[in-house]
Design an enzyme around this catalytic site. Structure first.
Site, PDB file in Angstrom:
ATOM      1  N   CYS A   1       0.827  -1.205   0.000  1.00 17.06           N
ATOM      2  CA  CYS A   1       0.000   0.000   0.000  1.00 17.06           C
ATOM      3  C   CYS A   1       0.871   1.268   0.000  1.00 17.06           C
ATOM      4  O   CYS A   1       1.590   1.528   0.970  1.00 17.06           O
ATOM      5  CB  CYS A   1      -0.908  -0.053   1.233  1.00 17.06           C
TER       6      CYS A   1
ATOM      7  N   CYS B   1       0.126   3.736   2.803  1.00 19.24           N
ATOM      8  CA  CYS B   1       0.597   3.137   4.067  1.00 19.24           C
ATOM      9  C   CYS B   1       2.103   3.345   4.226  1.00 19.24           C
ATOM     10  O   CYS B   1       2.575   3.631   5.330  1.00 19.24           O
ATOM     11  CB  CYS B   1       0.290   1.641   4.102  1.00 19.24           C
TER      12      CYS B   1
END
Length: 83
Positions: free
Chosen positions: A12, A15
């Site tokens: 991600c 993230c």
């Protein structure tokens, strides 16, 4: 003490940008539980995580609020401190 569940994943992009901020806040004494969504499917289902990163704030073991998406350090501090 407040605890933040931080749902994340290695692949991600948002993230990856948020992770260093979470690590900094942990060093400052904030309580985070880092949860890899790829490996913790039961928690993902239990908390109905629809996107990552997702942050869930718990106070006295009860969910108070949540936010999703990449966050700045200030937005996370506001999220934690302004319940």
């Amino acid at each position: 003490m407040n605890t933040v569940f931080y749902f994340t994943a290695e692949w991600c992009g948002p993230c990856k940008r948020t992770r260093p901020i979470v690590e900094d806040l942990k060093k400052e004494g904030f309580e985070f539980q880092i949860i890899d969504a790829d490996y913790e499917q039961l928690l993902v289902e239990r908390f109905e995580i629809k996107s990552i990163p997702t942050f869930i704030l718990f106070k006295n073991e009860k969910e108070v609020k949540r936010i999703s998406g990449a966050q700045t350090k200030q937005s996370l501090l506001d999220f934690i401190e302004n319940e």
